[in-house]
Design an enzyme around this catalytic site. Structure first.
Site, PDB file in Angstrom:
ATOM      1  N   GLU A 124     -36.211  91.571  42.116  1.00 15.47           N
ATOM      2  CA  GLU A 124     -34.938  91.850  42.347  1.00 15.47           C
ATOM      3  C   GLU A 124     -34.416  90.855  43.616  1.00 15.47           C
ATOM      4  O   GLU A 124     -34.881  91.379  44.817  1.00 15.47           O
ATOM      5  CB  GLU A 124     -34.498  93.376  42.493  1.00 15.47           C
ATOM      6  N   ASP A 175     -25.187 100.350  50.511  1.00 17.39           N
ATOM      7  CA  ASP A 175     -26.217 100.211  50.976  1.00 17.39           C
ATOM      8  C   ASP A 175     -26.403 100.601  52.329  1.00 17.39           C
ATOM      9  O   ASP A 175     -25.420 100.790  53.234  1.00 17.39           O
ATOM     10  CB  ASP A 175     -26.700  98.319  51.400  1.00 17.39           C
TER      11      ASP A 175
END
Lengths: 268, 399
Positions: free
Chosen positions: A49, A60
């Protein structure tokens, strides 16, 4: 056949979960990212990824935020990300690569142009954290036509109606967010609860299911591998990659860590 | 109520708005929307809101004719909508009271909010104390530095002020951090967004809570020659005070509407916050709107002397009202706003917030081009006490 689909069939036949490391394009450095990707594959990564940096990454935690900040300060753009992928593909045409990021930079490039360029560069899937299926009615079908799989998220808050909606558009695999929270969250995994959520998702979809967010060590990875088809590790690896200056040492350390995860996850 | 100006079922105003958030927030936003629709239909909840506006907030606020300022400008009659006289000193309290009542009705026990200048943080801390709820305010460390008094006010009110150091350490980063906190503590936490931005239903909901401003002006302007003002002016950061004033007049085309963005050190300087004038359409903080961004789609840092206008986006309804041409968007720089701050203080004995001073500066210019029988309403969205350190520092005085 799409590389993601193919690889997940292989891991399923082998009776094990796929190991998916996440790294941020351009971190630890632009030139070293493709080399880091090769090291991860060498260590046992089944799928990679590749993060695309954004200035305001609301899903995040601090580790990936900081990595995005470093990448941006090095001048990483979407073109840079795709250049890195092209470089990786010179020596690796079989490992699937999933691009992960936020919608705005892609809209600014023009999402059709971005999808076309990603496929040309050798990407196999795209996960946009802030693009729910409701807002992707044009984009998802276009991606499917280009064989860039739209990877969808399912969260602990997702209800039955939403899961049906997601099941209708998801391709490749379902990315289950293990925690109510952000990437890199330190929390206690309740494996029983996680298992029952995964089983609930399996009743609605027939594609593989991955677990990510907070898979920070080998022990958790091994437990997740028993209930899911993919295990995604992000913040812990990003932190490791940023921990030392010497590239050779860093890449070897990362590779060793991935090997360790791969071993405990049951690879022969 | 005004169908042409309502968003569609997914919260789109034309191409703008929508709901661009991680999956974890989708179900909570649907829950919020359902609860808000109930709130809108419930006479009991509406009654509680109206009663709080009257007895706690201090509404209606006066529509005051500024004769000396009008004389100075030399044209139209300038009237000030006195939101500065409300409890806590700015229009932010209207929305905070509405959403806090909604949060309580949803069984939430903790309010979180982002703040730039600190006005929305103070308003949220205030309503949290009023309803006995826990409160957490996210604020960029740079804003904490320039708004120390408001930080202390929030702490006095019992709120925890959490410094945000990520990104540019200002309002946009505080909003990122509030969204991250919300995802993490979603069961008992309510995110009280302070402006008409964010994912659906926030832009519509905050507008509706703020539209009490325009509704009052409509009642208060019955005695004007036309039965309504000729023009209205308000400043735009996210744009909640402006949409609150404009919304009830959107269909009354004879009322010219002006939204004033912050031109900072000048619109060509790269140091401004004029998202509509200089931005492009993009996606941030859950909605599509005009954003100040790089060619590659990274959000850029903004500048304004007024912390409340220092934001790289604008509410999606404003983006749409710009595209359809119903509202004129203009800009005023730091120096012009500062001059108007002093002018209103000296001519009327009213010290405006630096945000509102942007609207005043444009209104003075506009009034000069209008006839003496015409009327111009300016939203005096907040009072200026919070800004005296900024003003004195700018003028070389240490207080």
């Amino acid at each position: 056949m799409n590389r993601i689909t193919k690889r997940l069939q292989e891991t399923r036949s082998a009776g094990r979960a796929a190991l998916v490391p996440y790294l941020m394009a351009g971190d630890p450095g632009i030139a070293s990212t493709a080399r880091a990707m090769h090291a991860l594959v060498e260590g046992g990564a089944d799928l990679i990824e590749l993060g695309m940096p954004f200035s305001d990454p609301i899903a995040d935690g601090p580790v990936i935020q900081a990595a995005a900040g470093r990448a941006l300060s090095r001048g990483v753009s979407l073109d840079t990300v795709l250049d890195i992928l092209v470089e990786f593909r010179i020596h690796d045409s079989s490992t699937p690569v999933l691009l992960m990021g936020y919608l705005n930079p892609i809209e600014q490039m023009g999402w059709r142009r971005f999808v076309d360029a990603s496929v040309d560069a050798g990407a196999d899937g795209l996960l946009l954290v802030d693009l729910p299926p409701e807002e992707a009615e044009e984009m998802y079908p276009y991606m499917q036509n280009c064989d860039l799989l739209p990877i969808s998220l399912v969260a602990p808050t997702t209800d039955e109606n939403r899961l049906r909606l997601i099941a209708g558009v998801a391709r490749g695999f379902i990315y289950y967010i293990a925690v109510k929270g952000i990437t890199g969250a330190a929390h206690d995994f309740d494996m029983n609860q996680l298992q029952s959520r995964i089983e609930w998702i399996r009743r609605h979809v027939d594609i593989p299911i991955g677990i990510g967010f907070g898979v920070r060590n080998a022990d958790i990875a091994a437990q997740c591998a028993r209930v899911a088809d993919l295990v995604i590790v992000g913040s812990a690896l990003v932190e490791l990659l940023a921990s030392q200056k010497d590239e050779t040492v860093v890449l070897q350390t990362a590779q060793n860590w991935i090997s360790e995860l791969s071993l405990v996850m049951g690879r022969e | 109520m005004i169908s042409m100006f309502e968003p569609d079922a997914k919260g789109h105003f034309g191409n703008y708005g929508g709901r661009f958030v991680p999956e974890t927030l989708m179900a909570p936003l649907q829950e919020l929307e359902t609860a808000y629709r109930h709130f809108q239909r419930s006479p009991e909840m509406q009654g509680a809101f109206r009663s709080a506006l009257a007895h706690y907030v201090g509404r209606p606020s006066p529509l005051y004719e500024a004769r000396r300022l009008s004389e100075y400008a030399g044209g139209a009659r300038i009237l000030l909508k006195r939101e500065d006289l409300l409890h806590t000193g700015a229009h932010k309290i209207n929305n905070a009271v509405g959403q806090a009542l909604l949060a309580k009705s949803m069984g939430k026990t903790r309010l979180i909010a982002e703040t730039g200048a600190g006005q929305h943080g103070v308003a949220t801390s205030t309503v949290a104390a009023w309803l006995g709820m826990e409160c957490c305010i996210f604020m960029g460390t740079r804003d904490i530095e320039r708004q120390k008094v408001n930080v202390y006010r929030m702490r006095l009110l019992g709120a925890q002020v959490i410094p945000v150091t990520s990104g540019s350490a200002t309002l946009k980063d505080a909003m990122n951090e509030a969204m991250r906190d919300w995802v993490t503590q979603i069961d008992h936490t309510y995110y009280l967004v302070g402006t008409v931005a964010g994912p659906h239903p926030y832009p519509e909901m905050v507008r509706n809570f703020q539209s009490v401003i325009g509704e009052e002006v409509r009642d208060q302007s019955q005695i004007m020659p036309l039965g309504h003002p000729d023009a209205m002016v308000a400043c735009i950061g996210g744009g909640s005070n402006a949409i609150g004033l404009f919304y009830p007049f959107l269909e009354t085309k004879a009322v010219a509407l002006y939204g004033v963005e912050a031109a900072g050190e000048g619109i060509e300087s790269q140091r401004h916050a004029a998202s509509i004038a200089m931005g492009r359409s993009g996606v941030l903080h859950g909605n599509r709107t005009y954003l100040l961004q790089t060619e590659g789609g990274q959000i850029i840092e903004t500048h304004s002397i007024s912390a409340g206008l220092d934001y790289p986006g604008v509410g999606p309804e404003h983006a749409w009202l710009h595209d359809v041409g119903r509202v004129h968007y203009v800009s005023i720089d730091d120096e012009e706003a500062l001059a108007s701050f002093h002018r209103l203080t000296r001519l009327e004995g009213i010290m405006p917030a630096l945000e509102s001073a942007h609207a005043l500066a444009y209104a003075e210019r506009l009034a000069a081009d209008m006839a003496p029988h015409q009327t111009l309403v300016v939203n005096l969205s907040g009072r200026g006490d919070k800004d005296i350190t900024t003003v004195s520092t700018r003028e070389g005085l240490e207080l």
